[in-house]
Design a protein around this motif. Structure first.
Motif, PDB file in Angstrom:
ATOM      1  N   LEU A  25       0.827  -1.210   0.000  1.00 12.28           N
ATOM      2  CA  LEU A  25       0.000   0.000   0.000  1.00 12.28           C
ATOM      3  C   LEU A  25       0.863   1.263   0.000  1.00 12.28           C
ATOM      4  O   LEU A  25       0.594   2.203  -0.755  1.00 12.28           O
ATOM      5  CB  LEU A  25      -0.942  -0.001   1.207  1.00 12.28           C
ATOM      6  CG  LEU A  25      -2.090  -0.984   1.148  1.00 12.28           C
ATOM      7  CD1 LEU A  25      -2.760  -1.121   2.518  1.00 12.28           C
ATOM      8  CD2 LEU A  25      -3.105  -0.572   0.087  1.00 12.28           C
ATOM      9  N   ALA A  26       1.892   1.273   0.828  1.00 11.42           N
ATOM     10  CA  ALA A  26       2.765   2.445   0.887  1.00 11.42           C
ATOM     11  C   ALA A  26       3.500   2.650  -0.431  1.00 11.42           C
ATOM     12  O   ALA A  26       3.654   3.784  -0.903  1.00 11.42           O
ATOM     13  CB  ALA A  26       3.761   2.294   2.040  1.00 11.42           C
ATOM     14  N   GLN A  27       3.936   1.553  -1.052  1.00 13.96           N
ATOM     15  CA  GLN A  27       4.678   1.656  -2.302  1.00 13.96           C
ATOM     16  C   GLN A  27       3.786   2.142  -3.448  1.00 13.96           C
ATOM     17  O   GLN A  27       4.167   3.043  -4.196  1.00 13.96           O
ATOM     18  CB  GLN A  27       5.308   0.314  -2.648  1.00 13.96           C
ATOM     19  CG  GLN A  27       6.189   0.369  -3.873  1.00 13.96           C
ATOM     20  CD  GLN A  27       6.831  -0.972  -4.196  1.00 13.96           C
ATOM     21  OE1 GLN A  27       6.457  -2.001  -3.642  1.00 13.96           O
ATOM     22  NE2 GLN A  27       7.793  -0.954  -5.091  1.00 13.96           N
ATOM     23  N   ILE A  28       2.609   1.548  -3.597  1.00 10.95           N
ATOM     24  CA  ILE A  28       1.723   1.961  -4.696  1.00 10.95           C
ATOM     25  C   ILE A  28       1.231   3.389  -4.471  1.00 10.95           C
ATOM     26  O   ILE A  28       1.101   4.164  -5.424  1.00 10.95           O
ATOM     27  CB  ILE A  28       0.557   0.956  -4.870  1.00 10.95           C
ATOM     28  CG1 ILE A  28       1.100  -0.439  -5.230  1.00 10.95           C
ATOM     29  CG2 ILE A  28      -0.436   1.445  -5.919  1.00 10.95           C
ATOM     30  CD1 ILE A  28       1.933  -0.508  -6.497  1.00 10.95           C
ATOM     31  N   ASN A  29       0.996   3.757  -3.217  1.00 19.04           N
ATOM     32  CA  ASN A  29       0.626   5.139  -2.921  1.00 19.04           C
ATOM     33  C   ASN A  29       1.753   6.079  -3.333  1.00 19.04           C
ATOM     34  O   ASN A  29       1.514   7.111  -3.951  1.00 19.04           O
ATOM     35  CB  ASN A  29       0.305   5.308  -1.436  1.00 19.04           C
ATOM     36  CG  ASN A  29      -0.129   6.714  -1.119  1.00 19.04           C
ATOM     37  OD1 ASN A  29      -1.059   7.248  -1.701  1.00 19.04           O
ATOM     38  ND2 ASN A  29       0.566   7.339  -0.170  1.00 19.04           N
ATOM     39  N   ARG A  30       2.984   5.700  -3.011  1.00 14.08           N
ATOM     40  CA  ARG A  30       4.145   6.529  -3.361  1.00 14.08           C
ATOM     41  C   ARG A  30       4.321   6.608  -4.871  1.00 14.08           C
ATOM     42  O   ARG A  30       4.652   7.662  -5.421  1.00 14.08           O
ATOM     43  CB  ARG A  30       5.401   5.939  -2.709  1.00 14.08           C
ATOM     44  CG  ARG A  30       6.707   6.568  -3.110  1.00 14.08           C
ATOM     45  CD  ARG A  30       6.847   7.981  -2.558  1.00 14.08           C
ATOM     46  NE  ARG A  30       8.050   8.611  -3.035  1.00 14.08           N
ATOM     47  CZ  ARG A  30       9.161   8.735  -2.336  1.00 14.08           C
ATOM     48  NH1 ARG A  30       9.221   8.293  -1.106  1.00 14.08           N
ATOM     49  NH2 ARG A  30      10.204   9.329  -2.867  1.00 14.08           N
ATOM     50  N   GLU A  31       4.087   5.497  -5.554  1.00 15.59           N
ATOM     51  CA  GLU A  31       4.277   5.468  -7.010  1.00 15.59           C
ATOM     52  C   GLU A  31       3.239   6.307  -7.756  1.00 15.59           C
ATOM     53  O   GLU A  31       3.581   7.012  -8.691  1.00 15.59           O
ATOM     54  CB  GLU A  31       4.237   4.025  -7.526  1.00 15.59           C
ATOM     55  CG  GLU A  31       5.428   3.180  -7.117  1.00 15.59           C
ATOM     56  CD  GLU A  31       6.737   3.615  -7.751  1.00 15.59           C
ATOM     57  OE1 GLU A  31       6.727   4.330  -8.774  1.00 15.59           O
ATOM     58  OE2 GLU A  31       7.788   3.232  -7.216  1.00 15.59           O
ATOM     59  N   SER A  32       1.971   6.197  -7.357  1.00 10.90           N
ATOM     60  CA  SER A  32       0.918   6.792  -8.199  1.00 10.90           C
ATOM     61  C   SER A  32      -0.258   7.401  -7.451  1.00 10.90           C
ATOM     62  O   SER A  32      -1.194   7.882  -8.087  1.00 10.90           O
ATOM     63  CB  SER A  32       0.355   5.715  -9.121  1.00 10.90           C
ATOM     64  OG  SER A  32      -0.334   4.737  -8.338  1.00 10.90           O
ATOM     65  N   ARG A  33      -0.249   7.319  -6.122  1.00 12.87           N
ATOM     66  CA  ARG A  33      -1.418   7.736  -5.336  1.00 12.87           C
ATOM     67  C   ARG A  33      -2.658   6.950  -5.750  1.00 12.87           C
ATOM     68  O   ARG A  33      -3.753   7.449  -5.741  1.00 12.87           O
ATOM     69  CB  ARG A  33      -1.677   9.232  -5.423  1.00 12.87           C
ATOM     70  CG  ARG A  33      -0.524  10.127  -5.085  1.00 12.87           C
ATOM     71  CD  ARG A  33      -0.255  10.152  -3.595  1.00 12.87           C
ATOM     72  NE  ARG A  33       0.775  11.121  -3.251  1.00 12.87           N
ATOM     73  CZ  ARG A  33       2.002  10.783  -2.897  1.00 12.87           C
ATOM     74  NH1 ARG A  33       2.363   9.522  -2.858  1.00 12.87           N
ATOM     75  NH2 ARG A  33       2.889  11.686  -2.568  1.00 12.87           N
ATOM     76  N   PHE A  34      -2.439   5.708  -6.175  1.00 11.14           N
ATOM     77  CA  PHE A  34      -3.494   4.771  -6.591  1.00 11.14           C
ATOM     78  C   PHE A  34      -4.245   5.260  -7.828  1.00 11.14           C
ATOM     79  O   PHE A  34      -5.395   4.917  -8.052  1.00 11.14           O
ATOM     80  CB  PHE A  34      -4.473   4.493  -5.445  1.00 11.14           C
ATOM     81  CG  PHE A  34      -3.796   3.940  -4.223  1.00 11.14           C
ATOM     82  CD1 PHE A  34      -3.423   2.610  -4.172  1.00 11.14           C
ATOM     83  CD2 PHE A  34      -3.506   4.761  -3.143  1.00 11.14           C
ATOM     84  CE1 PHE A  34      -2.779   2.091  -3.055  1.00 11.14           C
ATOM     85  CE2 PHE A  34      -2.860   4.259  -2.024  1.00 11.14           C
ATOM     86  CZ  PHE A  34      -2.500   2.927  -1.975  1.00 11.14           C
ATOM     87  N   ASN A  35      -3.550   6.001  -8.678  1.00  6.32           N
ATOM     88  CA  ASN A  35      -4.132   6.512  -9.927  1.00  6.32           C
ATOM     89  C   ASN A  35      -3.695   5.605 -11.080  1.00  6.32           C
ATOM     90  O   ASN A  35      -2.533   5.642 -11.481  1.00  6.32           O
ATOM     91  CB  ASN A  35      -3.661   7.946 -10.168  1.00  6.32           C
ATOM     92  CG  ASN A  35      -4.119   8.490 -11.510  1.00  6.32           C
ATOM     93  OD1 ASN A  35      -4.886   7.871 -12.236  1.00  6.32           O
ATOM     94  ND2 ASN A  35      -3.623   9.669 -11.851  1.00  6.32           N
ATOM     95  N   PRO A  36      -4.623   4.810 -11.646  1.00  9.53           N
ATOM     96  CA  PRO A  36      -4.232   3.889 -12.712  1.00  9.53           C
ATOM     97  C   PRO A  36      -3.754   4.582 -13.985  1.00  9.53           C
ATOM     98  O   PRO A  36      -3.043   3.986 -14.791  1.00  9.53           O
ATOM     99  CB  PRO A  36      -5.483   3.057 -12.973  1.00  9.53           C
ATOM    100  CG  PRO A  36      -6.602   3.804 -12.367  1.00  9.53           C
ATOM    101  CD  PRO A  36      -6.037   4.698 -11.307  1.00  9.53           C
ATOM    102  N   GLY A  37      -4.118   5.837 -14.170  1.00 13.87           N
ATOM    103  CA  GLY A  37      -3.704   6.569 -15.369  1.00 13.87           C
ATOM    104  C   GLY A  37      -2.440   7.385 -15.178  1.00 13.87           C
ATOM    105  O   GLY A  37      -2.095   8.204 -16.028  1.00 13.87           O
ATOM    106  N   ALA A  38      -1.724   7.149 -14.078  1.00 12.90           N
ATOM    107  CA  ALA A  38      -0.539   7.950 -13.771  1.00 12.90           C
ATOM    108  C   ALA A  38       0.562   7.749 -14.807  1.00 12.90           C
ATOM    109  O   ALA A  38       0.782   6.649 -15.304  1.00 12.90           O
ATOM    110  CB  ALA A  38      -0.010   7.589 -12.383  1.00 12.90           C
ATOM    111  N   ASN A  39       1.217   8.857 -15.117  1.00 12.88           N
ATOM    112  CA  ASN A  39       2.376   8.860 -16.013  1.00 12.88           C
ATOM    113  C   ASN A  39       3.521   9.556 -15.304  1.00 12.88           C
ATOM    114  O   ASN A  39       3.344  10.639 -14.756  1.00 12.88           O
ATOM    115  CB  ASN A  39       2.080   9.619 -17.311  1.00 12.88           C
ATOM    116  CG  ASN A  39       1.161   8.856 -18.217  1.00 12.88           C
ATOM    117  OD1 ASN A  39       1.441   7.731 -18.579  1.00 12.88           O
ATOM    118  ND2 ASN A  39       0.037   9.466 -18.571  1.00 12.88           N
TER     119      ASN A  39
END
Length: 174
Positions: A25-39
């Motif tokens: 959870l912490a890693q995916i939050n850090r990577e994209s804030r749980f936004n599947p469309g993140a670039n």
């Protein structure tokens, strides 16, 4: 898919592949804030922010599949499992490799950014580098127990026994 649905999916995938869900959870939050469309600014895509080369190694199909949370989390699981196995289930090194490349971890040339990334993900997860603290209050759709770290098998005794068995068979057949 809502942010809460992606969080629950992240926990499900983490449990399923034996990775500490708090760290997931912490890693995916850090990577994209749980936004599947993140670039990302360097070409990263999706909730797990895959680079094209890493996607080729651990993802499935076209790089645009990284925008699909299921494909992205499946690839994230595969990559994190690979990193954790490579670094003896040391979450700090695995996270450094995820962020800054496993080659840099291997060479001892981890950037300060990758070191900070690993420290901050672990701090946000409320876990130390061993990843021993598992979630107690995260709602999950499935409740699989965590998988233990992989154990190395000492194959030498089996090779010796097998060799002796072959010698015995040859001796008996003569």
């Amino acid at each position: 898919m809502s942010k809460d649905e992606i969080k629950a999916l992240t926990v499900d995938y983490a449990w399923g592949c034996g990775i500490n869900p708090n760290i997931a959870l912490a890693q995916i939050n850090r990577e994209s804030r749980f936004n599947p469309g993140a670039n990302g600014s360097s070409g990263e895509k999706g909730i797990a922010q895959f680079m094209p080369g890493t996607w080729v190694r651990f993802g499935y199909g076209d790089f645009n599949n990284a925008y699909d949370p299921n494909y992205a989390l499946d690839a994230w699981c595969a990559y994190m499992q690979w990193l954790l196995n490579r670094y003896g289930y040391n979450y700090e090194k695995a996270l450094q490799g995820y962020n800054g490349g496993e080659g840099n971890v291997d060479r001892g040339t981890v950037s300060s950014g990758a070191r900070t990334y690993a420290r901050e993900v672990l701090a946000a997860a409320g876990s130390d580098a061993s990843g021993e603290n598992w979630p107690t209050d995260v709602p999950v759709a499935q409740t699989n127990p965590p998988l233990p770290p992989p154990q190395e098998t000492n194959w030498m005794p089996f090779a010796i026994i097998g060799g002796l068995a072959l010698l015995l068979i040859f001796a008996i057949s003569d």
